[in-house]
Design a protein around this motif. Structure first.
Motif, short mmCIF file in Angstrom:
data_model
loop_
_atom_site.label_atom_id
_atom_site.label_comp_id
_atom_site.label_asym_id
_atom_site.label_seq_id
_atom_site.Cartn_x
_atom_site.Cartn_y
_atom_site.Cartn_z
N VAL A 45 3.72 -1.18 7.54
CA VAL A 45 4.32 -1.89 6.31
C VAL A 45 3.89 -3.54 6.44
CG1 VAL A 45 6.60 -2.53 5.54
CG2 VAL A 45 6.04 -0.05 6.48
N LEU A 48 0.49 -3.63 4.65
CA LEU A 48 0.64 -3.71 3.34
C LEU A 48 1.19 -4.89 2.38
CD1 LEU A 48 2.14 0.17 2.91
CD2 LEU A 48 0.12 -0.60 1.95
N ILE A 80 0.22 6.19 -2.36
CA ILE A 80 2.07 6.57 -2.29
C ILE A 80 2.81 5.17 -2.32
CG2 ILE A 80 3.73 7.61 -0.55
CD1 ILE A 80 1.40 9.20 0.34
N ARG B 24 9.87 3.01 0.32
CA ARG B 24 8.49 3.41 -0.29
C ARG B 24 7.46 3.14 0.67
NH1 ARG B 24 6.14 6.62 -2.96
NH2 ARG B 24 8.30 7.54 -3.46
N LEU B 25 7.27 1.86 0.92
CA LEU B 25 6.33 1.48 1.80
C LEU B 25 6.40 2.06 3.10
CD1 LEU B 25 6.08 -2.45 1.34
CD2 LEU B 25 4.88 -0.92 0.18
N ALA B 26 7.34 2.32 3.68
CA ALA B 26 7.58 2.94 4.74
C ALA B 26 7.08 4.47 4.78
CB ALA B 26 8.89 2.95 5.48
N ALA B 28 4.89 5.67 2.78
CA ALA B 28 3.33 5.56 2.66
C ALA B 28 2.84 5.48 3.82
CB ALA B 28 3.00 4.65 1.56
N VAL B 29 3.31 4.55 4.70
CA VAL B 29 2.77 4.31 5.93
C VAL B 29 3.10 5.50 7.09
CG1 VAL B 29 3.10 2.88 8.20
CG2 VAL B 29 3.00 1.95 6.20
N THR B 31 2.77 8.46 6.44
CA THR B 31 2.01 9.75 6.15
C THR B 31 0.74 9.64 7.23
OG1 THR B 31 0.77 8.37 4.54
CG2 THR B 31 2.31 9.87 3.69
N GLN B 32 0.64 8.41 7.81
CA GLN B 32 -0.56 8.31 8.90
C GLN B 32 -0.21 9.03 10.18
OE1 GLN B 32 -2.51 4.43 8.07
NE2 GLN B 32 -0.31 4.00 7.64
N TYR B 33 1.16 9.16 10.54
CA TYR B 33 1.57 9.27 11.70
C TYR B 33 1.18 10.86 12.32
CZ TYR B 33 4.38 5.08 12.34
OH TYR B 33 4.73 3.91 12.15
N GLU B 109 3.56 18.30 3.94
CA GLU B 109 3.34 16.80 3.51
C GLU B 109 4.85 16.35 3.25
OE1 GLU B 109 0.59 15.77 2.11
OE2 GLU B 109 1.04 14.09 1.00
N PRO B 170 7.89 3.49 11.09
CA PRO B 170 7.69 2.42 10.19
C PRO B 170 8.83 1.40 9.86
CG PRO B 170 6.96 4.38 9.46
CD PRO B 170 7.87 4.61 10.62
N LYS B 171 8.58 0.24 9.56
CA LYS B 171 9.44 -0.74 9.21
C LYS B 171 10.16 -0.23 8.00
CE LYS B 171 8.89 -4.93 7.53
NZ LYS B 171 8.13 -6.19 7.45
#
Lengths: 100, 878
Positions: A45, A48, A80, B24-26, B28-29, B31-33, B109, B170-171
């Motif tokens: 985050v 980003l 996303i 939302r940012l979290a 998105a991040v 999804t990489q876990y 997903e 994620p933060k």
């Protein structure tokens, strides 16, 4: 007339904090900045938010920033996250209303 | 719900935007876990929740003044420990399931950003549960707590978030709306915020309704009103004990808890006495009246929230009467029409209605009264030993969870008394305005991507088991040991003496019955007539001697003789793909069928098809199933020696059409290709010679074999457009099948050799190769010397192929002309006017003909129209 020097920065495998060299570059007013994600495996985050920040700053200085060598995993994070300036940097639209 | 920004919402809007953006940012991040990383986070959060459970229970009670601290601790522990136990080994990242039989892989997903509404009754356990579920599924979550429980809910969220963060989450993946008078408004803004993907609402009906009307996907779970049937077969003491545990759990704040008991009269005194014995108070009529006035809010006929989660003595006092301080439950008998009784509603407090019933039916009906009084789809319970009673109750009641012989509240939570998914959110299905009846859990918080692998069907080659193929093979009949055969033949076969030949070949002990009433193509009355005769004679086998019509009739007669319960309308129903068709044929036919063709065309002796004429609709019904395959085929060319020239030609052209269509069929295989090509070669070689010398047994033999080979080809690869057109046309104009086939042959050959306007959708036909197949036919027939056009054979381009196909078309044309076979409708003497008039209906029946399903191109109706038009005028050489 502006110089057209292009600076290329390679993002490390994990982007989880600001990269001072890129910040410095923005200060120097280069007209083009290319950010290479070829090594990037993970973006946090904070990563980003930093990207958003440099893109906003670059925009205010008329510096053209492009992203290259994005892996699908990272590209998907951008999609996303729906951050306007990042979507612009990857050549997309910011109007993300779904349609079917 | 439409939520517009009002003047004093500006600050709120910024807050909502901030929360949604962080989430939302979290997301998105997240999804990489990996699964390992996710599981480590969930583990850390669970440990934190277990450790904080007492503190959070205390905080919840202090803030809400509802329930029982000790029970809240238990609920918190269920929400973390039980949930963890259930989900720890579940896959929620990447490939999560492989459905081997279906050849489908399921991939998880995350759904994204979830706005979670939490209730006042379970403010901390719900947050624990939802936080863990979201972490496990890599979703971000924003909590909107109930205003009356916001501090304890948000403290829980904070504890869960900090534990997750320290484990690498994620933060911003857990966020919450701070307690404020504008909390509700901020929730409304988030409900319609573009960055929120799903609303997960647990709580009061109003909030759930708001979630559903937001326009976002919503998992809304809401009010219950649990009826519990106590049947006379139940273990009374254990049942009462369970009900007390359940209804007093957290002072009844659990929404699956018992609301009204329906008790069989026979055991009701015993039940009530047991309740009294264990410390419950049975209210008098006046006490019930008083309770009704305060437990239920008279304005909206819902429970009084001020009494939710309070103890029995307090509630009684509020109602104006006293009970012992440790009274567990206030039992209220609902008399009269319970549908109109005040206390039929949900009561999240230790107030329990009960009603006595005299029959099982009344018992279930009273449960339905409660079920449909505000809790449809939620929870119900039954105590009974009689499995039939449980089954009847289960079939009748509308509840997402039907708890049997267990407490409904703790039972509904899942994990402790049964293997239901542990949850604090109970799906109520459409009965409760919800999308699911699940105990909502991780499965509901994932978008499941399905990866279906392309189906590749097994290619099976099937044909008649025994085939005797030499001239004179009729004598093999003797070896078949038929005791009581039923001979089906045409009048013509009798006249030609063929039937006598057959009878001569049967063992002397055989008693044969002959059915020779078929004239033309078989129809249903003919089948019925034959069936009547064969039943009368109780035959053990059928010998079919004749052309395709006779053989088809015999196949159908055998089927209905062995299985009289079958319905023609069902087994003749059209289908898109035989592997998925709706009708089922029996596979246990016992009557032996011996097929002896006397024409060289249809191949029916080796095909699983039978065609029946529908005289009313002027269409042909196709029956298709391997069951129809005869057991024995006798291919004796001696029987064809006296065939008239016209029948010899028509049937040979039928066989030629079979070979040409099977070759390019979407179901064609190397096996059918070989048969089709050789059949084609034999027909082209033998027919002209037979026409010159009809008694040439060698050439009759070749022609006879060719028809059987082509029959085997279509029996496995089927036919195509030409047959679809010929079936329709032949039925309307009463044209023999082979002749009908020949008039469309040049049209369909040209059509199928060109790149189709639409390709046929068949998983086992990945590439259109009809042109290559025709080229193969050209080569197999050795047509190079006959080619009148210049072609560079070494060049395998599309243009080269088209030239070779033109050569094939010319060959077929020349062949037909040399045999004086009509090649167009006009050549049959049908007037253009009569033909044109029928084309619209011909198009419809052609399109619906099952033969079309395996054609290499998929002709639209407008194409079929053109094909019919092209088929009218006298043919000229291509």
């Amino acid at each position: 007339m502006k110089a057209t020097h292009e600076q290329i920065f390679i993002i490390p495998d994990v982007l989880d904090k600001a990269i001072s060299e890129v910040d410095s570059c923005l200060v120097k007013n280069n007209s083009k900045l290319s950010i290479d994600f070829k090594n990037c495996q993970f973006i946090s985050v904070d990563g980003l938010e930093w990207l958003e920040e440099i893109l906003v700053r670059a925009d205010s200085k008329n510096i053209n920033v492009t992203f290259c060598n994005l892996k699908p995993e990272i590209y998907k994070v951008f999609k996303i996250a729906r951050v306007d300036v990042i979507l612009k940097a990857i050549g997309g639209q910011t109007d993300f209303a779904p349609f079917c | 719900m439409v939520s517009s920004l009002e003047k004093n919402d500006v600050g709120l809007d910024l807050k909502a935007n901030y929360l949604a953006r962080q989430a939302r940012l979290a997301s998105a991040v997240f999804t990489q876990y990996t699964q390992e990383k996710v599981d480590a986070i969930v583990k850390a959060m669970t440990i934190a929740a277990i450790e904080a459970s007492p503190l959070l229970a205390q905080k919840a009670y202090q803030e809400t003044k509802m329930g029982v601290v000790e029970d809240k601790i238990l609920k918190n522990l269920v929400a973390c420990e039980f949930l963890y136990n259930q989900v720890k080994d579940k896959k929620t990242v990447g490939e999560i399931n492989v459905l081997v039989d279906e050849n489908i892989v399921e991939i998880a997903e995350p759904v994204g950003v979830i706005l979670a509404l939490t209730p006042v009754t379970n403010p901390t356990s719900t947050v624990i549960f939802k936080s863990l579920a979201c972490a496990k599924t890599r979703n971000s979550i924003i909590f909107s707590p109930h205003l009356m429980a916001a501090d304890s809910s948000n403290l829980t969220a904070k504890i869960m978030y900090e534990a997750a963060l320290s484990a690498g989450a994620p933060k911003g993946f857990i966020a919450w709306i701070e307690k404020s008078p504008r909390l509700r408004r901020q929730t409304e803004l988030l409900m319609v915020h573009p960055d929120v993907d799903l609303i997960f609402a647990t709580g009061g009906t109003q909030m759930v309704k708001a979630a559903h009307s937001s326009g976002k996907p919503a998992l809304g779970v809401g009010a219950g009103n649990t009826p519990v049937y106590l049947h006379k077969s139940a273990d009374i003491k254990a049942s009462v004990n369970d009900i007390i545990i359940s209804k007093t759990f957290d002072n009844g704040t659990e929404c699956p808890s018992e609301q009204t008991l329906v008790i069989d009269e026979e055991v009701s005194d015993l039940v009530i006495s047991e309740f009294k014995h264990l410390g419950c108070h049975v209210c008098s009529d006046s006490e019930i009246e008083k309770l009704g006035n305060i437990v239920v809010d008279g304005r909206n006929k819902t429970m009084n929230y001020k009494l939710v989660g309070q103890d029995a003595a307090f509630i009684a006092k509020q109602a104006g009467f006293d009970v012992a301080e440790n009274t567990k439950i206030l039992l209220c008998e609902l008399k009269g029409n319970i549908q109109k009784h005040k206390l039929i509603v949900e009561k999240l407090m230790p107030v329990l209605g009960f009603v006595r019933v005299d029959t099982l039916e009344n018992g279930i009906n009273r449960c339905l009264d409660v079920n449909y009084a505000g809790g449809t789809g939620h929870t119900s319970g039954i105590f009974a030993k009689d499995e039939n009673v449980i089954k009847l109750f289960t079939n009748s009641i509308n509840a997402g969870r039907i708890i049997v012989n267990s407490p409904t509240s703790i039972g509904g939570l899942g994990g402790l008394y049964n293997n239901l998914n542990t949850t604090l959110s109970f799906g109520c299905g459409t009965g409760g305005g919800n999308i699911t009846t699940d105990n909502v859990g991780i499965k509901n918080l994932l978008n499941i991507k399905r990866l279906p692998h392309r189906k590749n069907f097994s290619v099976i080659f099937k044909t008649t088991k025994q085939i005797y193929s030499n001239p004179g093979s009729l004598s093999y009949l003797k070896e078949l040991n038929l005791k009581n055969p039923f001979i089906i033949c045409s009048q013509n076969a009798v006249k030609r003496g063929i039937v006598n030949q057959v009878l001569d070949k049967l063992p002397s002990s055989s008693i044969a019955n002959v059915f020779s009433q078929l004239t033309g193509e078989p129809d249903w009355p003919c089948v019925e007539s034959a069936l009547a005769k064969i039943k009368e004679a109780s035959c053990d086998s059928i010998i079919a001697i004749g052309g395709g019509s006779v053989l088809d009739l015999a196949k159908i007669v055998r089927l209905f003789y062995d299985h009289p319960q079958l319905k023609l309308s069902e087994i003749a129903i059209s289908f898109l793909d035989f592997r998925h068709r709706m009708c089922e044929f029996p596979n246990d036919l016992t009557t032996k069928l011996i097929a002896i063709p006397t024409t060289s065309g249809t191949g029916s002796e080796v095909t699983p098809f039978a065609v029946l004429k529908d005289n009313n609709k002027h269409v042909k019904l196709s029956l298709i199933d391997e069951t129809l395959l005869p057991d024995v085929a006798i291919i004796d060319a001696n029987l064809t020696l006296n065939l008239p020239e016209s029948i010899t030609k028509d049937t040979a052209f039928d066989a030629l059409t079979h070979s040409l269509e099977a070759l390019v069929s979407t179901f064609a295989s190397d096996y059918t290709d070989g048969l089709a090509l050789e059949a084609m070669r034999l027909i082209i070689e033998a027919l002209p010679k037979v026409l010159k010398d009809p008694c040439s047994i060698v050439n009759r033999h070749k022609l006879h074999n060719a028809a059987t080979l082509a029959g085997m080809a279509i029996g496995n690869a089927s036919v195509g457009l030409n047959h679809a057109m010929a079936h329709s046309f032949g039925a309307v104009f009463d044209i023999p099948h082979g002749l009908a086939n020949s008039v469309f042959l040049m049209t369909t050959l040209k059509y199928n050799s060109q790149i189709p306007n639409k390709f046929m959708a068949q998983s086992n036909y990945p590439q259109w190769i009809a042109d290559l197949k025709y080229v193969r036919a050209f080569e197999y027939l050795g047509l190079y010397p006959e080619l009148s056009i210049s072609v560079d054979y070494t060049n395998e381009s599309f243009e080269t192929r088209q030239k070779l196909i033109l050569g094939l078309r010319q060959k077929i044309y020349d062949f037909a002309r040399s045999c004086n076979q009509p090649l167009s409708v006009e050549e049959l003497g049908i007037s253009a006017h009569d033909y044109e008039k029928q084309i619209p209906s011909l198009i419809q029946t052609t399109f619906m003909d099952m033969s079309l399903r395996t054609n290499p191109g998929y002709p639209l109706m407008k194409d079929i129209y053109k094909l019919y038009q092209e088929s009218y005028p006298r043919r000229v050489r291509p």
